[in-house]
Write an enzyme that holds these catalytic residues in place. Structure first.
Site: not given
Length: 316
Positions: A45, A136, A170
């Site tokens: 990430e 994200k 994540c």
């Protein structure tokens, strides 16, 4: 054999907040993996150009603090604008070596004005084509001070030999509904990317594998105090409170039964290889298939909005 897939987990450190130097390191890793006949390589990430570690070290939540403004501006300047072709060299390597790539980037999104940045996971196929850019959905805690929230456009899966691959960033991996969105598209190889540290990967990797009866690859980066470039704005303020190790890796692979194929690897920089056998997916789906024979869509069903969000719609 079409049911076998050789993968590489790129557990490397960025040249922190230097996109050109980090790109060169990424390209070198791709070439190294290709020499080993790897078919999929995964990077962590926000690797390009790095995770915003300064926020926890420089009073990141303080209002109107010049140090945070100036580091943030430096961060934005080193973010990637996909539309400008800044990943072209990576795409060319994917095509040249017939290797698929998952790459975590900081994206300076043109369709959102080009000034805010998104933590995005990019999938590039073996033909060198960018097939999805997943922003994200919800940055975590202090990440919200520098990253913007994304949308559902990148909740996509991709065919790779017999596998169907998808990925999340994540702590998105802890969100049941985004996971379900990918399961419903047939995902059987889940990619989870992290900024680093086994405290993130050691539990969720096996859990997702057991829940989905899929392979799960978790890839983390590395970061040590000595990895902060001396030219970083306000480097003295960052180093004043920095621990020696900020990210210790923890990249790993779990099989469709939830057991380790590669246990979390700590503090070692380099590529981690493994070959996956697709038949194991069918074996473990025999008694549990979360969106198949063990689902009840007449009782519970998920609706997903995959529209790419933009503030303005133009009609010319």
């Amino acid at each position: 054999m079409n049911n076998l897939l050789k993968v590489a987990l790129a557990q490397i450190s960025p040249v922190w907040l230097d996109k050109e130097a980090t790109l060169k390191k990424i390209e070198s890793s791709i070439a190294e993996a290709a020499a080993q006949k790897t078919e999929l390589i995964v990077f962590g990430e926000a690797l390009l150009p790095g995770y915003p570690f300064w926020l926890a070290l420089t009073e990141g939540a303080s209002w109107d603090l010049k140090v945070n403004k100036e580091i943030h501006a430096h961060y934005v300047r080193n973010a990637i604008q996909v539309e400008a072709g800044e990943l072209d060299a990576v795409c060319n390597l994917a095509k040249e070596h017939s290797i698929a790539i998952y790459l975590g980037i900081m994206e300076r999104a043109k369709n959102r004005g080009g000034h805010s940045i998104y933590c995005s996971l990019v999938y590039i196929n073996e033909q060198g084509e960018i097939k999805s850019v997943h922003r994200k959905l919800q940055p975590t805690y202090d990440e919200r001070l520098t990253w913007a929230p994304g949308d559902g456009n990148g909740l996509q899966v991709h065919s790779l030999k017999e596998f169907t691959v998808g990925g999340l960033n994540c702590w998105e991996n802890w969100m049941p509904l985004p996971r379900t969105a990918l399961y419903g598209l047939g995902e059987n190889l889940h990619i989870a990317v992290w900024p680093g540290s086994d405290h993130n990967t050691k539990d969720i990797t096996r859990f997702i594998a057991r829940e989905s009866r899929s392979y799960v690859i978790s890839v983390s980066s590395l970061m040590k105090r000595t990895d902060f470039p001396k030219a970083t704005p306000h480097i003295e303020a960052i180093l004043e409170k920095s621990p020696e190790v900020l990210a210790n890796g923890g990249s790993c692979i779990a099989g469709p039964d939830g057991e380790w194929l590669v246990e979390p690897v700590l503090d070692i920089e380099g590529l981690i290889y493994h070959t996956l056998d697709f038949n194991r997916v069918y074996e473990e789906r025999q008694n549990f298939d979360v969106v198949g024979h063990y689902s009840r869509p007449d009782v519970t069903k998920l609706t997903v909005n995959r529209e790419r969000q933009s503030t303005v719609a133009y009609t010319d």
